[in-house]
Design a protein around this motif. Structure first.
Motif, PDB file in Angstrom:
ATOM      1  N   UNK A 156      -4.987   2.767  -1.066  1.00 55.64           N
ATOM      2  CA  UNK A 156      -5.675   2.617  -1.887  1.00 55.64           C
ATOM      3  C   UNK A 156      -5.381   2.162  -2.997  1.00 55.64           C
ATOM      4  N   UNK A 157      -4.514   0.939  -3.585  1.00 53.95           N
ATOM      5  CA  UNK A 157      -4.546   0.729  -5.204  1.00 53.95           C
ATOM      6  C   UNK A 157      -5.367   1.077  -6.154  1.00 53.95           C
ATOM      7  N   UNK A 216       0.786  -1.214   0.317  1.00 54.83           N
ATOM      8  CA  UNK A 216       0.358   0.163   0.111  1.00 54.83           C
ATOM      9  C   UNK A 216       0.820   1.505   0.001  1.00 54.83           C
ATOM     10  N   UNK A 217       1.736   1.410   0.706  1.00 51.29           N
ATOM     11  CA  UNK A 217       2.759   2.474   0.493  1.00 51.29           C
ATOM     12  C   UNK A 217       3.770   2.335  -0.854  1.00 51.29           C
ATOM     13  N   UNK A 218       3.370   2.117  -1.677  1.00 51.52           N
ATOM     14  CA  UNK A 218       3.954   2.023  -3.183  1.00 51.52           C
ATOM     15  C   UNK A 218       2.845   3.533  -4.469  1.00 51.52           C
ATOM     16  N   UNK A 275      -7.926  -9.919  -0.083  1.00 52.87           N
ATOM     17  CA  UNK A 275      -6.798 -11.070  -1.629  1.00 52.87           C
ATOM     18  C   UNK A 275      -6.657  -9.987  -3.157  1.00 52.87           C
ATOM     19  N   UNK A 276      -5.465  -9.170  -2.482  1.00 48.93           N
ATOM     20  CA  UNK A 276      -5.723  -8.557  -3.463  1.00 48.93           C
ATOM     21  C   UNK A 276      -5.445  -8.839  -4.893  1.00 48.93           C
ATOM     22  N   UNK A 277      -5.477  -8.275  -6.253  1.00 50.77           N
ATOM     23  CA  UNK A 277      -4.377  -9.071  -7.259  1.00 50.77           C
ATOM     24  C   UNK A 277      -3.105  -7.909  -7.406  1.00 50.77           C
ATOM     25  N   UNK A 278      -1.685  -8.582  -7.148  1.00 49.69           N
ATOM     26  CA  UNK A 278      -0.912  -7.574  -7.400  1.00 49.69           C
ATOM     27  C   UNK A 278      -0.341  -7.950  -8.840  1.00 49.69           C
ATOM     28  N   UNK A 279      -0.213  -8.406  -9.629  1.00 46.27           N
ATOM     29  CA  UNK A 279      -0.212  -8.742 -10.579  1.00 46.27           C
ATOM     30  C   UNK A 279      -0.966 -10.234 -11.336  1.00 46.27           C
ATOM     31  N   UNK A 280      -0.952 -10.373 -12.426  1.00 48.64           N
ATOM     32  CA  UNK A 280      -1.836 -11.076 -13.731  1.00 48.64           C
ATOM     33  C   UNK A 280      -0.675 -11.608 -14.775  1.00 48.64           C
ATOM     34  N   UNK A 319      -7.944  -2.343  -4.921  1.00 48.71           N
ATOM     35  CA  UNK A 319      -8.261  -3.077  -3.765  1.00 48.71           C
ATOM     36  C   UNK A 319      -7.391  -1.898  -3.109  1.00 48.71           C
ATOM     37  N   UNK A 320      -7.903  -2.240  -0.884  1.00 49.25           N
ATOM     38  CA  UNK A 320      -7.467  -1.738  -0.207  1.00 49.25           C
ATOM     39  C   UNK A 320      -7.066  -2.550   1.264  1.00 49.25           C
ATOM     40  N   UNK A 321      -5.858  -1.964   1.358  1.00 47.85           N
ATOM     41  CA  UNK A 321      -5.268  -2.867   2.102  1.00 47.85           C
ATOM     42  C   UNK A 321      -4.856  -1.827   4.008  1.00 47.85           C
ATOM     43  N   UNK A 322      -5.132  -3.058   5.116  1.00 45.52           N
ATOM     44  CA  UNK A 322      -5.092  -2.408   5.938  1.00 45.52           C
ATOM     45  C   UNK A 322      -3.950  -2.865   6.997  1.00 45.52           C
ATOM     46  N   UNK A 323      -3.219  -2.053   8.321  1.00 42.10           N
ATOM     47  CA  UNK A 323      -2.593  -2.669   9.448  1.00 42.10           C
ATOM     48  C   UNK A 323      -2.865  -2.448  10.521  1.00 42.10           C
TER      49      UNK A 323
END
Length: 886
Positions: A767-768, A75-77, A855-860, A828-832
């Motif tokens: 958020x990405x 998420x820090x991208x 379950x984020x889709x980082x790459x296909x 997607x949205x992620x939280x820590x």
């Protein structure tokens, strides 16, 4: 998905330029935000005073943030993305400057050079397709420089540079510490890590520092039993026959018997494990009051098993079907040395390094026969009578043995920082050699055709000529050595026009020699390049034959083939000069604005079968030949930025707006239907990128620190080569792998407990946005293959960008055409969340990463013709403890 702490450090560094420890917040309260000193311009300066976009974060702050793995901090991208399939197999992307990278199975043979350079201290360690995956332990800071950095950092700094700066031996006495963690992943195995360091002064002049680590990341992807007809893998050999009229066309593909692959012996839960183990040794010698020698050695082993992506055609988001055992063993040793001191009025630095890296991999290659022109040819008895035709077991593998070495030397001088004018100047030498042998088992050697064909491969000459059983499973080999030698001269001049305005100008002249030797099965790559380099009728005729030589000469004369960079030994040489200019104005003591123009580049890439005629000679492919090499692609960048520290240093806000143009965009191409069954690289067009980066850190109260970052990126293809119309996205389309908008927020709350003890709570949310995958509009074709193979679709989103593919390109034997579109990696949205207690010596922390179990889709990944989804690690709960001895 488990990545190294290096990835975490890099990505977190993008998000925030600094953060404070509990002690700093409670003691300094709202007084000031920590100022980090960086060496982005190859001289030490405050991050807020250097007139370039740069973000950095200290090692202590990384530890306080609880950095643990890539997917937790993806998420820090805001301005960074990536493409890849697992640890040691990833490429970093900055500011949207991305195209297709080569399939990992041939990345060592045919990959593009990276567009982002990675440095470990002063040593560049980038490598095509497989950037060095360094575990970040005992780190001083990470510096991230978006935008072209070519004048100071050279080739492959086209869109940015990442520098991991390690802690060096200090002469202050003894210090030691350790950090350990244990965690549990939902639906997966346990993970654990331990890191330790010590620093010792052996005498007044000599100090040593040692850091060691061992990290085991448990898996969460399951290799499930293949059950055809119930959502499992059915078979692949009919796919190509449905899509195109290729070699080995079947008489009745719908009713041809197919052998379904079995994976009973490989069924395993949580089979994607990762292990990092290594150590770094450093020695500092104070020669005298002005000169110091530093020598360091880093040794690391990275071992992975399984895959780090699930198959969306199967049930659930943690399942896959693999038919061969898979592993990746990646070992490296890096020795570096730095001698620095003062000579009259100059600060002198000589630094060098030697990198030795060995990679051994086994990849399940069964999916290769899911599509492509030759699939039926590899597997089926298509030459038999129609009633006797059948397709055999498609289970296949790829094995790689790669050895890489790199030695660099740099000598530079800096004038005094106190002068009104300042100069940095240097000379740089770099020699890289990569030797690789890739063995492919792609053709079923029970077929009589391959029993006979394989006798021609090296080492098989003694096979019985009566057509008996073939003695080897290997049906295709890459055996090449690739050497890249570079020399460069660089300099930067700064001049204070007034007390508040400074102008600078930098330039770099470089020359790169690219030497590509070896063979691809029976293709002599070395001889091919020598023939093109010679260019005479006699040389071309001797290698290609009279008719082909005449056609090649015609293609060269028309400009369709470029060969002028090759000499008669087949060596490719390119040289050029790039520049950078900037001006900055210190509006006040705490606010600076700047503007800059900069250039970056990636060097040419030689193709194995350059000059070969396209398989299809219809439409746009009439007369098309594979480039002998892709030429340099360049990026020109203009940016305007502001750096500010406001309200008594309690609020830091930095932002940059930029505009970039990419000319002669390099990309990897694999088009077995139209051109060649071998991957090659090409210059496919031009692109523009516009964007805004921003980050802030706010000491909101005596105990609360809030920080965040955002990135808006607009990418656009502005031209596309004629033969790619209908295959590549049309003009006006976005470049792949980067979201238009990404942003994050994090809050760190500290509170006193008793004495010197403090408690803290850290939380973050990010958020990405949606990202397109790849540079080929093949998603609907791949989706059709998925239906044929699995009996179901993937369910992934597709953005259709053209009505149909044109002509023969994607038209099946029944005349059906496919819409042109690319897969979409959905937003997607992620939280820590983490809770801890700390004092000056120790820290204990409970953490929950991926709080909502997203379950984020980082790459296909579509490299084997059906989609595989690279995803983040599910919800992980763990405990972390560290202790420092002083």
């Amino acid at each position: 998905m488990k990545f190294t702490k290096l990835h975490c450090a890099v990505l977190t560094a993008i998000a925030a330029s600094s953060s404070l420890s509990a002690e700093e917040v409670t003691k300094k309260a709202k007084s000031a935000i920590e100022v980090i000193e960086v060496t982005a311009t190859k001289r030490a300066e405050s991050i807020q005073e250097v007139p370039v976009t740069v973000t950095a974060i200290t090692g202590d702050s990384l530890e306080k943030l609880g950095v643990a793995n890539f997917d937790e901090y993806v998420e820090f991208l805001p301005s960074v993305s990536f493409q890849g399939t697992g640890p040691g197999q990833n490429e970093i992307i900055m500011r949207g400057a991305a195209t297709n990278q080569t399939n990992i199975s041939v990345s060592s043979v045919q990959a593009l050079q990276p567009s982002v350079a990675f440095y470990l201290d002063e040593q560049p360690v980038s490598m095509q397709g497989r950037n060095l995956d360094v575990y970040a332990t005992d780190v001083e800071r990470v510096e991230v420089l978006p935008g072209p950095q070519g004048t100071l950092f050279g080739a492959s700094s086209q869109s940015g540079t990442v520098r991991l700066i390690t802690n060096k031996p200090t002469h202050d006495g003894f210090a030691a510490g350790f950090d350990t963690s244990i965690s549990s992943t939902k639906g997966g195995d346990m993970s654990n890590s331990v890191e330790a360091y010590f620093n010792m002064s052996l005498s007044d002049d000599i100090a040593v520092r040692v850091a060691a680590y061992n990290d085991h990341a448990g898996g969460w992807i399951d290799n499930i039993l293949n059950v055809p007809g119930e959502g499992g893998y059915i078979g692949s050999a009919v796919v190509v026959d449905r899509i195109s009229a290729g070699w080995g066309k079947l008489a009745d593909p719908e009713n041809t018997p197919i052998v379904t692959p079995k994976n009973d012996h490989l069924v395993e839960e949580n089979f994607n494990t990762t292990n990092y183990a290594g150590a770094r040794f450093g020695l500092s010698y104070l020669i005298n009051d002005e000169w110091e020698l530093l020598v360091q050695h880093t040794q690391q082993s990275l071992d992975t098993e399984g895959v780090f992506a699930y198959d969306p055609n199967l049930e659930g988001e943690e399942s896959t079907n693999r038919f061969q055992p898979e592993n990746n063993n990646d070992d490296f040793g890096l020795t570096t040395w730095t001698l620095e001191g003062r000579l009259e009025q100059l600060d002198i630095v000589y630094t060098g390094g030697y990198l030795d890296r060995d990679i051994n991999s086994t990849i399940d290659y069964t999916g290769y026969t899911n599509g492509g022109l030759f699939a039926t040819y590899y597997l089926c008895t298509y030459s038999a009578a129609p009633e006797a035709q059948e397709c055999l077991d498609p289970t296949k593998y790829y094995k790689e043995e790669t050895s890489a070495s790199r030695i660099t030397h740099e000598l530079r001088a800096n004038t005094s920082a106190e002068n009104r004018w300042r100069v940095t100047a240097g000379i740089f030498y770099d020699s890289q050699e990569l030797s690789t042998v890739g063995q492919f088992n792609i053709a079923n050697t029970d077929l009589p055709l391959f029993t006979n064909l394989q006798r021609t491969l090296p080492g098989n000459e003694g096979i019985n000529s009566d057509g008996g059983p073939f003695s080897s499973e290997v049906s295709f080999i890459n055996d090449v050595t690739h050497t890249i030698d570079q020399i460069a001269v660089f300099g930067q001049y700064e001049y204070d026009l007034t007390d508040t305005v400074t102008a600078s100008f930098g330039a770099r002249w470089y020359q790169i020699d690219d030497i590509y030797k070896g063979s691809t099965s029976t293709v002599d790559v070395s001889g091919r390049l020598r023939a093109f380099g010679d260019g005479s009728d006699a040389a071309l005729t001797e290698f290609f034959g009279a008719d082909e030589a005449a056609a090649i000469q015609a293609a060269i004369a028309s400009g369709q083939l470029e060969t002028s960079l090759l000499d008669d030994n087949g060596v490719l040489t390119v040289d050029d000069t790039i520049i950078k200019a900037s001006i900055d104005w210190k509006v006040t003591e705490d606010v600076m604005v700047f503007a800059s123009y900069s250039e970056g580049f990636r060097p040419p890439v030689t193709n194995r079968v350059g000059g070969g005629s396209a398989t299809s000679q219809e439409g746009a492919f009439e007369g098309f030949r594979i480039p002998v090499y892709s030429t340099t692609d360049s990026l020109d960048n203009i940016e305007f930025g502001i750096k500010s520290s406001l309200f008594d240093q309690t609020l830091r806000f930095n932002a940059t707006a930029y505009y970039s143009e990419i000319s002669d965009l390099q990309t990897s191409r694999f088009d077995p239907t139209n051109i060649s069954f071998l991957v090659f690289t090409d210059n496919v067009g031009d692109a523009e990128i516009r964007g805004i980066d921003g980050d802030f850190t706010w000491a909101a109260t005596d105990n609360l620190m809030i920080s965040g970052a955002f990135s808006w990126i607009d990418t656009e293809l502005t031209s596309v080569n004629d033969e790619l119309v209908g295959i590549a996205p049309p003009v006006g389309s976005r470049l792949p792998f980067t979201a238009e908008f990404s942003g994050n927020l994090q809050a760190n709350y500290y509170y006193p407990i008793k004495g010197d003890m403090s408690g803290y709570i850290n939380g973050s949310i990010s958020y990405t946005g949606d990202r397109l995958t790849g540079m080929t509009m093949n998603a609907n074709v791949v989706e059709d293959a998925s239906h044929l193979i699995y009996g179901t679709g993937s369910g992934l989103s597709i953005e259709n960008e053209a009505n149909v593919y044109s002509g023969v390109n994607y038209q099946d034997r029944n005349g059906n055409t496919y819409k042109g579109g690319r897969y979409v990696a959905d937003s997607y949205i992620l939280a820590n969340l983490s809770f801890g207690v700390t004092n000056d010596e120790w820290k204990a922390e409970l953490f929950i990463d991926n709080l909502t179990d997203e379950h984020a889709i980082l790459n296909i990944d579509t490299q084997q013709f059906t989609p595989k989804v690279v995803t983040n690690r599910p919800r992980t709960i763990g405990f972390r403890f560290s202790y420092d001895f002083y």
